[in-house]
Scaffold this motif. Structure first.
Motif, PDB file in Angstrom:
ATOM      1  N   CYS A  73       1.218  -0.896  -0.071  1.00  0.00           N
ATOM      2  CA  CYS A  73      -0.073   0.321   0.061  1.00  0.00           C
ATOM      3  C   CYS A  73       1.079   1.716  -0.372  1.00  0.00           C
ATOM      4  CB  CYS A  73      -0.770  -0.364   1.026  1.00  0.00           C
ATOM      5  SG  CYS A  73       0.430  -0.076   2.832  1.00  0.00           S
ATOM      6  N   ASP A  74       0.319   2.017  -0.097  1.00  0.00           N
ATOM      7  CA  ASP A  74       0.751   3.918  -0.001  1.00  0.00           C
ATOM      8  C   ASP A  74       2.011   3.957   0.958  1.00  0.00           C
ATOM      9  OD1 ASP A  74       0.638   3.717  -2.930  1.00  0.00           O
ATOM     10  OD2 ASP A  74      -1.023   5.695  -2.963  1.00  0.00           O
ATOM     11  N   GLN A  75       1.136   3.567   2.571  1.00  0.00           N
ATOM     12  CA  GLN A  75       2.060   3.866   3.704  1.00  0.00           C
ATOM     13  C   GLN A  75       2.996   2.698   3.672  1.00  0.00           C
ATOM     14  OE1 GLN A  75      -2.406   2.658   3.574  1.00  0.00           O
ATOM     15  NE2 GLN A  75      -2.175   4.633   3.380  1.00  0.00           N
ATOM     16  N   SER A  76       3.470   1.735   3.308  1.00  0.00           N
ATOM     17  CA  SER A  76       4.526   1.022   2.273  1.00  0.00           C
ATOM     18  C   SER A  76       5.400   2.141   2.347  1.00  0.00           C
ATOM     19  CB  SER A  76       4.621   0.321   2.307  1.00  0.00           C
ATOM     20  OG  SER A  76       3.554  -1.111   2.728  1.00  0.00           O
ATOM     21  N   VAL A  77       7.109   1.688   2.816  1.00  0.00           N
ATOM     22  CA  VAL A  77       8.387   2.620   1.740  1.00  0.00           C
ATOM     23  C   VAL A  77       8.386   2.110  -0.037  1.00  0.00           C
ATOM     24  CG1 VAL A  77      10.759   2.991   1.463  1.00  0.00           C
ATOM     25  CG2 VAL A  77       9.214   2.189   3.582  1.00  0.00           C
ATOM     26  N   GLY A  78       7.518   0.947  -0.323  1.00  0.00           N
ATOM     27  CA  GLY A  78       7.918   0.953  -2.186  1.00  0.00           C
ATOM     28  C   GLY A  78       6.986   1.623  -2.883  1.00  0.00           C
ATOM     29  N   LYS A  79       5.864   1.705  -2.604  1.00  0.00           N
ATOM     30  CA  LYS A  79       4.356   1.854  -2.998  1.00  0.00           C
ATOM     31  C   LYS A  79       4.313   1.244  -4.004  1.00  0.00           C
ATOM     32  CE  LYS A  79       4.791   6.390  -0.728  1.00  0.00           C
ATOM     33  NZ  LYS A  79       4.395   8.005  -0.685  1.00  0.00           N
ATOM     34  N   HIS A  80       3.886  -0.139  -3.746  1.00  0.00           N
ATOM     35  CA  HIS A  80       4.810  -0.992  -5.056  1.00  0.00           C
ATOM     36  C   HIS A  80       3.164  -1.216  -5.326  1.00  0.00           C
ATOM     37  CE1 HIS A  80       8.202  -2.176  -3.473  1.00  0.00           C
ATOM     38  NE2 HIS A  80       9.034  -1.965  -4.628  1.00  0.00           N
ATOM     39  N   ALA A  81       2.473  -1.319  -5.257  1.00  0.00           N
ATOM     40  CA  ALA A  81       1.080  -1.230  -5.708  1.00  0.00           C
ATOM     41  C   ALA A  81       0.669   0.190  -6.700  1.00  0.00           C
ATOM     42  CB  ALA A  81      -0.825  -1.453  -4.726  1.00  0.00           C
ATOM     43  N   THR A  82       0.756   1.039  -6.330  1.00  0.00           N
ATOM     44  CA  THR A  82       0.970   2.000  -6.767  1.00  0.00           C
ATOM     45  C   THR A  82       1.491   1.995  -8.253  1.00  0.00           C
ATOM     46  OG1 THR A  82      -0.060   3.679  -4.973  1.00  0.00           O
ATOM     47  CG2 THR A  82       0.129   5.105  -6.924  1.00  0.00           C
ATOM     48  N   LYS A  83       3.179   2.243  -7.839  1.00  0.00           N
ATOM     49  CA  LYS A  83       3.921   1.484  -8.635  1.00  0.00           C
ATOM     50  C   LYS A  83       2.996   0.956  -9.457  1.00  0.00           C
ATOM     51  CE  LYS A  83       8.025   3.507  -6.744  1.00  0.00           C
ATOM     52  NZ  LYS A  83       8.519   2.978  -5.578  1.00  0.00           N
ATOM     53  N   HIS A  84       3.014  -0.428  -9.584  1.00  0.00           N
ATOM     54  CA  HIS A  84       2.189  -1.755 -10.528  1.00  0.00           C
ATOM     55  C   HIS A  84       0.947  -0.626 -11.386  1.00  0.00           C
ATOM     56  CE1 HIS A  84       1.314  -5.771 -13.033  1.00  0.00           C
ATOM     57  NE2 HIS A  84      -0.609  -4.679 -11.525  1.00  0.00           N
ATOM     58  N   PHE A  85       0.628   0.032 -11.106  1.00  0.00           N
ATOM     59  CA  PHE A  85      -0.701   0.482 -11.915  1.00  0.00           C
ATOM     60  C   PHE A  85      -0.305   1.287 -13.101  1.00  0.00           C
ATOM     61  CE2 PHE A  85      -3.003   5.044 -12.116  1.00  0.00           C
ATOM     62  CZ  PHE A  85      -3.635   4.575 -13.033  1.00  0.00           C
ATOM     63  N   HIS A  86       0.876   2.443 -12.326  1.00  0.00           N
ATOM     64  CA  HIS A  86       1.516   3.731 -13.830  1.00  0.00           C
ATOM     65  C   HIS A  86       2.572   2.719 -14.169  1.00  0.00           C
ATOM     66  CE1 HIS A  86       0.805   6.577 -11.456  1.00  0.00           C
ATOM     67  NE2 HIS A  86       0.413   6.708 -10.472  1.00  0.00           N
ATOM     68  N   ALA A  87       2.632   1.461 -13.962  1.00  0.00           N
ATOM     69  CA  ALA A  87       4.029   1.108 -14.985  1.00  0.00           C
ATOM     70  C   ALA A  87       2.773   0.295 -16.363  1.00  0.00           C
ATOM     71  CB  ALA A  87       4.807  -0.294 -14.544  1.00  0.00           C
ATOM     72  N   THR A  88       1.302  -0.296 -15.786  1.00  0.00           N
ATOM     73  CA  THR A  88       0.435  -1.458 -16.465  1.00  0.00           C
ATOM     74  C   THR A  88      -0.676  -0.262 -16.784  1.00  0.00           C
ATOM     75  OG1 THR A  88      -0.484  -2.181 -14.466  1.00  0.00           O
ATOM     76  CG2 THR A  88       1.445  -3.508 -14.878  1.00  0.00           C
ATOM     77  N   ASN A  89      -1.168   0.318 -16.433  1.00  0.00           N
ATOM     78  CA  ASN A  89      -2.575   1.088 -16.054  1.00  0.00           C
ATOM     79  C   ASN A  89      -3.474  -0.013 -16.411  1.00  0.00           C
ATOM     80  OD1 ASN A  89      -3.371   3.147 -16.868  1.00  0.00           O
ATOM     81  ND2 ASN A  89      -4.464   2.978 -18.847  1.00  0.00           N
ATOM     82  N   HIS A  90      -3.417  -0.898 -14.902  1.00  0.00           N
ATOM     83  CA  HIS A  90      -4.426  -1.893 -13.993  1.00  0.00           C
ATOM     84  C   HIS A  90      -4.364  -0.769 -13.570  1.00  0.00           C
ATOM     85  CE1 HIS A  90      -1.841  -5.313 -15.686  1.00  0.00           C
ATOM     86  NE2 HIS A  90      -2.725  -5.196 -16.833  1.00  0.00           N
ATOM     87  N   PRO A  91      -6.486  -1.242 -13.976  1.00  0.00           N
ATOM     88  CA  PRO A  91      -7.358   0.896 -13.027  1.00  0.00           C
ATOM     89  C   PRO A  91      -7.671  -0.323 -11.310  1.00  0.00           C
ATOM     90  CG  PRO A  91      -8.328  -0.775 -14.149  1.00  0.00           C
ATOM     91  CD  PRO A  91      -7.288  -1.655 -14.634  1.00  0.00           C
ATOM     92  N   ILE A  92      -7.408  -1.631 -11.182  1.00  0.00           N
ATOM     93  CA  ILE A  92      -8.189  -1.754  -9.636  1.00  0.00           C
ATOM     94  C   ILE A  92      -6.815  -3.074  -8.783  1.00  0.00           C
ATOM     95  CG2 ILE A  92     -10.758  -2.590  -9.063  1.00  0.00           C
ATOM     96  CD1 ILE A  92     -12.062  -1.892 -11.509  1.00  0.00           C
TER      97      ILE A  92
END
Length: 87
Positions: A45-64
Protein backbone atom coordinates in the motif's frame (compact mmCIF):
# COMPACT_ATOMS: atom_id res chain seq x y z
CA UNK A 1 -21.97 10.24 -7.16
CA UNK A 2 -18.83 8.99 -8.88
CA UNK A 3 -18.61 5.38 -9.93
CA UNK A 4 -16.02 3.09 -11.46
CA UNK A 5 -16.13 2.72 -15.22
CA UNK A 6 -13.44 0.02 -15.32
CA UNK A 7 -15.14 -2.99 -13.73
CA UNK A 8 -15.00 -4.73 -17.12
CA UNK A 9 -11.25 -5.12 -16.48
CA UNK A 10 -11.78 -7.22 -13.34
CA UNK A 11 -10.67 -10.81 -13.89
CA UNK A 12 -11.03 -13.93 -11.77
CA UNK A 13 -7.52 -13.77 -10.27
CA UNK A 14 -5.71 -15.13 -7.25
CA UNK A 15 -2.74 -13.48 -5.53
CA UNK A 16 0.51 -14.23 -7.37
CA UNK A 17 2.45 -14.31 -4.07
CA UNK A 18 1.91 -14.39 -0.30
CA UNK A 19 3.37 -10.89 0.06
CA UNK A 20 4.37 -7.84 -1.94
CA UNK A 21 6.12 -9.20 -5.03
CA UNK A 22 8.74 -6.46 -5.20
CA UNK A 23 9.39 -6.32 -1.44
CA UNK A 24 9.89 -10.09 -1.35
CA UNK A 25 12.53 -9.78 -4.10
CA UNK A 26 14.50 -7.04 -2.31
CA UNK A 27 13.92 -8.04 1.31
CA UNK A 28 11.64 -5.06 1.91
CA UNK A 29 8.75 -4.73 4.33
CA UNK A 30 5.16 -3.72 3.80
CA UNK A 31 2.29 -2.39 5.87
CA UNK A 32 -0.77 -3.66 3.93
CA UNK A 33 -1.23 -5.70 0.77
CA UNK A 34 -3.26 -4.92 -2.34
CA UNK A 35 -4.00 -7.23 -5.28
CA UNK A 36 -4.43 -6.09 -8.87
CA UNK A 37 -7.78 -7.37 -10.12
CA UNK A 38 -6.55 -7.48 -13.70
CA UNK A 39 -3.51 -9.75 -13.26
CA UNK A 40 -3.19 -10.85 -9.60
CA UNK A 41 -0.04 -8.82 -8.86
CA UNK A 42 0.37 -8.28 -5.12
CA UNK A 43 1.84 -4.94 -4.09
CA UNK A 44 2.22 -2.96 -0.90
CA UNK A 45 0.00 0.00 0.00
CA UNK A 46 0.92 3.68 -0.15
CA UNK A 47 1.69 3.67 3.59
CA UNK A 48 4.50 1.21 2.82
CA UNK A 49 7.92 2.52 1.79
CA UNK A 50 7.80 0.88 -1.65
CA UNK A 51 4.23 1.84 -2.63
CA UNK A 52 4.41 -1.06 -5.08
CA UNK A 53 0.65 -1.39 -5.73
CA UNK A 54 0.51 2.18 -7.05
CA UNK A 55 3.77 1.70 -8.98
CA UNK A 56 2.22 -1.39 -10.60
CA UNK A 57 -0.76 0.73 -11.71
CA UNK A 58 1.54 3.38 -13.23
CA UNK A 59 3.56 0.70 -15.04
CA UNK A 60 0.60 -1.31 -16.38
CA UNK A 61 -2.47 0.97 -16.25
CA UNK A 62 -4.39 -1.87 -14.56
CA UNK A 63 -7.04 0.26 -12.85
CA UNK A 64 -8.46 -1.66 -9.88
CA UNK A 65 -6.87 -3.07 -6.75
CA UNK A 66 -8.46 -4.94 -3.87
CA UNK A 67 -7.29 -5.06 -0.30
CA UNK A 68 -6.25 -8.59 0.59
CA UNK A 69 -6.00 -7.85 4.29
CA UNK A 70 -8.09 -10.17 6.50
CA UNK A 71 -11.55 -8.76 7.14
CA UNK A 72 -11.33 -6.08 4.44
CA UNK A 73 -13.60 -6.23 1.38
CA UNK A 74 -12.95 -3.01 -0.50
CA UNK A 75 -11.23 -1.99 -3.69
CA UNK A 76 -9.97 1.17 -5.34
CA UNK A 77 -10.07 2.37 -8.92
CA UNK A 78 -6.98 4.48 -9.57
CA UNK A 79 -8.41 6.06 -12.71
CA UNK A 80 -11.86 7.05 -11.44
CA UNK A 81 -10.53 7.57 -7.87
CA UNK A 82 -13.45 5.77 -6.24
CA UNK A 83 -13.77 3.08 -3.58
CA UNK A 84 -15.48 -0.19 -4.44
CA UNK A 85 -17.14 -2.58 -2.01
CA UNK A 86 -17.02 -6.31 -2.56
CA UNK A 87 -19.30 -8.72 -0.76
Amino acid sequence: MAHCTHTDQINDVSPNTNGCEECLKIGGRWVHLRMCLTCGHVGCCDQSVGKHATKHFHATNHPIIQSIEPGEDWGWCYIDEVMLEFA
